[in-house]
Design an enzyme around this catalytic site. Structure first.
Site, PDB file in Angstrom:
ATOM      1  N   ASP A 117       2.890   5.470  -6.155  1.00  0.00           N
ATOM      2  CA  ASP A 117       3.915   5.816  -5.722  1.00  0.00           C
ATOM      3  C   ASP A 117       5.748   4.812  -6.719  1.00  0.00           C
ATOM      4  O   ASP A 117       6.632   5.521  -6.026  1.00  0.00           O
ATOM      5  CB  ASP A 117       4.239   3.504  -5.181  1.00  0.00           C
ATOM      6  CG  ASP A 117       3.176   4.223  -3.778  1.00  0.00           C
ATOM      7  OD1 ASP A 117       3.331   5.383  -3.022  1.00  0.00           O
ATOM      8  OD2 ASP A 117       2.438   3.372  -3.198  1.00  0.00           O
ATOM      9  N   HIS A 160       1.064  -0.999  -0.113  1.00  0.00           N
ATOM     10  CA  HIS A 160      -0.128   0.365   0.136  1.00  0.00           C
ATOM     11  C   HIS A 160       1.007   1.496   0.423  1.00  0.00           C
ATOM     12  O   HIS A 160       1.461   1.642  -1.291  1.00  0.00           O
ATOM     13  CB  HIS A 160      -0.970  -0.263   1.278  1.00  0.00           C
ATOM     14  CG  HIS A 160      -1.879   0.544   0.924  1.00  0.00           C
ATOM     15  ND1 HIS A 160      -2.427   1.312   0.570  1.00  0.00           N
ATOM     16  CD2 HIS A 160      -3.379   1.187   2.193  1.00  0.00           C
ATOM     17  CE1 HIS A 160      -3.866   2.521   0.775  1.00  0.00           C
ATOM     18  NE2 HIS A 160      -3.817   2.123   2.156  1.00  0.00           N
ATOM     19  N   HIS A 181      -2.298  -2.193  -9.121  1.00  0.00           N
ATOM     20  CA  HIS A 181      -3.720  -1.338  -8.671  1.00  0.00           C
ATOM     21  C   HIS A 181      -4.444  -1.818  -8.530  1.00  0.00           C
ATOM     22  O   HIS A 181      -4.654  -2.551  -9.628  1.00  0.00           O
ATOM     23  CB  HIS A 181      -3.528   0.392  -9.383  1.00  0.00           C
ATOM     24  CG  HIS A 181      -4.163   1.010  -8.247  1.00  0.00           C
ATOM     25  ND1 HIS A 181      -5.553   0.856  -7.682  1.00  0.00           N
ATOM     26  CD2 HIS A 181      -3.607   1.619  -7.029  1.00  0.00           C
ATOM     27  CE1 HIS A 181      -5.541   1.664  -6.235  1.00  0.00           C
ATOM     28  NE2 HIS A 181      -4.321   1.919  -5.952  1.00  0.00           N
TER      29      HIS A 181
HETATM   30  N1  ACO Z   1       4.326  -7.047 -10.271  1.00  0.00           N
HETATM   31  C1  ACO Z   1       4.524  -8.172 -10.933  1.00  0.00           C
HETATM   32  N2  ACO Z   1       2.607  -8.738 -12.014  1.00  0.00           N
HETATM   33  C2  ACO Z   1       2.203  -8.236 -10.551  1.00  0.00           C
HETATM   34  C3  ACO Z   1       2.243  -6.767  -9.999  1.00  0.00           C
HETATM   35  C4  ACO Z   1       3.442  -6.266  -9.881  1.00  0.00           C
HETATM   36  N3  ACO Z   1       3.675  -5.132  -8.852  1.00  0.00           N
HETATM   37  N4  ACO Z   1       0.894  -6.219  -9.784  1.00  0.00           N
HETATM   38  C5  ACO Z   1      -0.134  -7.612 -10.171  1.00  0.00           C
HETATM   39  N5  ACO Z   1       0.623  -8.570 -10.842  1.00  0.00           N
HETATM   40  C6  ACO Z   1      -0.063  -9.642 -11.064  1.00  0.00           C
HETATM   41  C7  ACO Z   1      -0.161 -10.648  -9.932  1.00  0.00           C
HETATM   42  O1  ACO Z   1       0.746 -11.574  -9.652  1.00  0.00           O
HETATM   43  C8  ACO Z   1      -1.477 -11.559 -10.822  1.00  0.00           C
HETATM   44  O2  ACO Z   1      -0.523 -12.386 -11.609  1.00  0.00           O
HETATM   45  P1  ACO Z   1      -1.905 -13.676 -11.948  1.00  0.00           P
HETATM   46  O3  ACO Z   1      -3.090 -13.202 -12.498  1.00  0.00           O
HETATM   47  O4  ACO Z   1      -1.239 -14.328 -13.326  1.00  0.00           O
HETATM   48  O5  ACO Z   1      -1.962 -14.214 -10.731  1.00  0.00           O
HETATM   49  C9  ACO Z   1      -2.061  -9.958 -11.584  1.00  0.00           C
HETATM   50  O6  ACO Z   1      -1.194  -9.437 -11.939  1.00  0.00           O
HETATM   51  C10 ACO Z   1      -3.168  -9.709 -10.565  1.00  0.00           C
HETATM   52  O7  ACO Z   1      -2.903  -9.070  -9.377  1.00  0.00           O
HETATM   53  P2  ACO Z   1      -3.206  -9.291  -8.103  1.00  0.00           P
HETATM   54  O8  ACO Z   1      -2.732  -9.478  -7.235  1.00  0.00           O
HETATM   55  O9  ACO Z   1      -4.443 -10.206  -8.151  1.00  0.00           O
HETATM   56  O10 ACO Z   1      -4.102  -8.093  -8.011  1.00  0.00           O
HETATM   57  P3  ACO Z   1      -4.485  -6.644  -6.444  1.00  0.00           P
HETATM   58  O11 ACO Z   1      -5.267  -5.927  -7.017  1.00  0.00           O
HETATM   59  O12 ACO Z   1      -4.806  -7.787  -5.985  1.00  0.00           O
HETATM   60  O13 ACO Z   1      -3.316  -6.039  -6.349  1.00  0.00           O
HETATM   61  C11 ACO Z   1      -1.710  -4.796  -5.837  1.00  0.00           C
HETATM   62  C12 ACO Z   1      -3.047  -5.123  -5.948  1.00  0.00           C
HETATM   63  C13 ACO Z   1      -1.574  -4.373  -4.162  1.00  0.00           C
HETATM   64  C14 ACO Z   1      -1.156  -3.086  -5.961  1.00  0.00           C
HETATM   65  C15 ACO Z   1      -0.784  -5.525  -6.649  1.00  0.00           C
HETATM   66  O14 ACO Z   1      -0.519  -4.859  -8.310  1.00  0.00           O
HETATM   67  C16 ACO Z   1       0.670  -5.056  -5.993  1.00  0.00           C
HETATM   68  O15 ACO Z   1       1.058  -5.782  -5.071  1.00  0.00           O
HETATM   69  N6  ACO Z   1       1.563  -4.063  -6.646  1.00  0.00           N
HETATM   70  C17 ACO Z   1       2.867  -3.891  -6.230  1.00  0.00           C
HETATM   71  C18 ACO Z   1       2.925  -3.131  -5.195  1.00  0.00           C
HETATM   72  C19 ACO Z   1       2.462  -1.250  -5.232  1.00  0.00           C
HETATM   73  O16 ACO Z   1       3.126  -0.970  -6.351  1.00  0.00           O
HETATM   74  N7  ACO Z   1       1.537  -0.848  -3.999  1.00  0.00           N
HETATM   75  C20 ACO Z   1       0.955   0.055  -4.006  1.00  0.00           C
HETATM   76  C21 ACO Z   1      -0.028   0.428  -5.125  1.00  0.00           C
HETATM   77  S1  ACO Z   1      -0.866   2.449  -4.483  1.00  0.00           S
HETATM   78  C22 ACO Z   1      -1.320   2.264  -3.272  1.00  0.00           C
HETATM   79  O17 ACO Z   1      -1.633   1.652  -2.696  1.00  0.00           O
HETATM   80  C23 ACO Z   1      -1.135   4.034  -2.979  1.00  0.00           C
END
Ligand code: ACO
Length: 428
Positions: free
Chosen positions: A363, A268, A307
């Site tokens: 971010d 987050h 996201h």
């Molecule tokens: N790097 C690589 N793969 C990713 C990433 C990433 N940053 N984010 C999502 N994916 C992939 C997942 O592995 C998943 O793949 P799959 O369908 O083959 O299993 C797919 O994309 C969908 O991702 P989910 O994890 O289901 O998406 P969710 O909505 O649950 O998660 C989150 C969102 C937590 C922001 C995620 O994208 C992540 O971890 N990002 C990196 C951390 C980050 O930048 N967080 C800041 C968010 S902005 C904020 O909070 C202010």
């Protein structure tokens, strides 16, 4: 039969149910009538991470994640970031309308004149270890404020409530600055109420022996825009936490400490810190392809990408990318920018990221600017928490005024052991 309904046939029983649809949503409690036997509990919906569950009606922030749209109270984020300022946007988000001149003057005066902390707070902060993470100090100090303002418990008294709102928005930069100065072993700098909200924050961070600190206008403006972009983002993890804690009628300081704790996590608001650490680890543009390969083979996450709501470029990231150049003119270019740009270029062309609609989020670039401005990496989540205080409090007020809200208490699907008898240790 009305068109605004959903007809559900339960193939276990052959029974049909007609469920009202409002705002493209069904009421989860309407599922409870669906039973196989009269003494069944009734049907639940299962939604870990609340991916498809609306927990509230809200009039504060609108996001269209597919189109990359973000609006506060109807105003596009691009217009607010370009034409308004943090305190005006804070008023808008809190009260629903842009302030008149008089309202703005009073609001700004009130916020800028409640910036001091009780002297005891300094002792409390001194008790932290020299290398304490500033976000840990921030969370603990915000929680401690509830013990200084016991009237904060009167959450249904509008006057008492507004007092705490002003205090919190006014004091969070002071807490943040004190935690920074503590980690540097520097004396705390008291607020300067003549400066702007962002200018005073810079003064409390940087001031040494000057009689009067004058912030660099370009950096003061950039920080104000960054604050504006982070004010609110509807029902994200931190805000949902604020509402969950607030739903038990906790005081706003305690609820906000919880919201800040949720924000701290690397998935987050802690992602800006994680992005910087990732860029430093990559170290050179030539190492980017190997890093991306590791992400695709799921060894790593590409921090600052993806996201829950945006399946398009995060509009805040676009604005931040633009102001980066203005900041770098003053501070000099951050070498990590080239690595970030190369990561973005490769990711936006790569099928893995395209298929999953993974774009830079807020971010991805904010940390690069903060680092160029001289903030240590550990301060990044704190810089997020300062402006988000406004959003948390606006959402908290909305919760308290919402007659449909109840104490937050999800259900579970129990898959554990059925009843069994205790076995004495000697015979296990
Ligand atoms: N790097 C690589 N793969 C990713 C990433 C990433 N940053 N984010 C999502 N994916 C992939 C997942 O592995 C998943 O793949 P799959 O369908 O083959 O299993 C797919 O994309 C969908 O991702 P989910 O994890 O289901 O998406 P969710 O909505 O649950 O998660 C989150 C969102 C937590 C922001 C995620 O994208 C992540 O971890 N990002 C990196 C951390 C980050 O930048 N967080 C800041 C968010 S902005 C904020 O909070 C202010």
């Amino acid at each position: 039969m009305s068109n605004d309904t959903l007809t559900i046939t339960d193939n276990r029983t052959g029974q049909t149910y007609e469920i009202p649809v409002t705002h493209d949503t069904i009421n989860a409690m309407d599922l409870r009538q669906i039973k196989v036997n009269p003494d069944d509990f009734g049907m639940l919906s299962y939604d870990p991470g609340f991916k498809n569950t609306a927990s509230t009606k809200s009039a504060i922030t609108y996001i269209d994640g597919g189109k990359g749209i973000l609006r506060y109270r109807g105003y596009p984020i691009e217009q607010l970031a370009g034409k308004s300022n943090f305190l005006e946007v804070a008023y808008l988000v809190m009260f629903g309308e842009l302030p008149t001149e008089d309202q703005y003057q009073k609001w700004s005066y009130d916020i800028l004149h409640h910036t001091f902390l009780h002297e005891n707070i300094k002792q409390l902060m001194d008790a932290f270890r020299h290398d304490a993470h500033p976000m840990g100090m921030f969370i603990a100090t915000v929680a401690a404020l509830s013990t200084y303002y016991p009237e904060a418990r009167n959450i249904f008294n509008e006057k008492d409530r507004m007092k705490q709102i002003v205090r919190l928005i006014a004091k969070v930069p002071t807490i943040a600055a004190f935690s920074y100065r503590h980690s540097r072993g520097l004396p705390y700098v008291y607020p300067d109420n003549d400066l702007s909200y962002a200018g005073n924050f810079l003064s409390m961070l940087d001031k040494m022996t000057q009689v009067k600190y004058t912030p660099k206008p370009e950096l003061e403006k950039a920080l104000d825009v960054l604050f504006t972009l982070h004010v609110d983002h509807e029902q994200n993890c931190g805000t949902a936490t604020m509402r969950v804690i607030g739903s038990s009628n906790t005081d706003p300081y305690s609820a906000m400490a919880g919201a800040a704790a949720a924000l701290y996590g690397p998935l987050h608001g802690g992602a800006n810190e994680a992005v910087l650490r990732m860029l430093m680890e990559i170290g050179d543009v030539k190492n980017v392809p190997a890093f991306v390969k590791g992400v695709k083979s799921r060894e790593r996450l590409l921090m600052g990408f993806g996201h829950r709501v945006y399946k398009n470029y995060d509009p805040r990231a676009r604005i931040i990318k633009k102001i980066a150049d203005e900041v770098f003119e003053i501070t000099g270019r951050n070498a990590l920018l080239d690595i970030a740009l190369e990561l973005e270029r490769i990711a936006l062309e790569d099928d893995f990221f395209v298929q999953r609609s993974l774009y830079p989020n807020v971010d991805f670039y904010s940390g690069i600017i903060y680092q160029a401005m001289g903030f240590p990496v550990a301060m990044f989540p704190v810089l997020f928490a300062i402006p988000r205080t406004v959003g948390w409090l606006a959402q908290w007020i909305e919760l308290l005024n919402d007659k449909e809200q109840k104490i937050a208490r999800p259900r579970q699907i129990f898959l554990g052991e059925d009843e069994r008898d205790y076995v004495p240790m000697s015979v296990r």
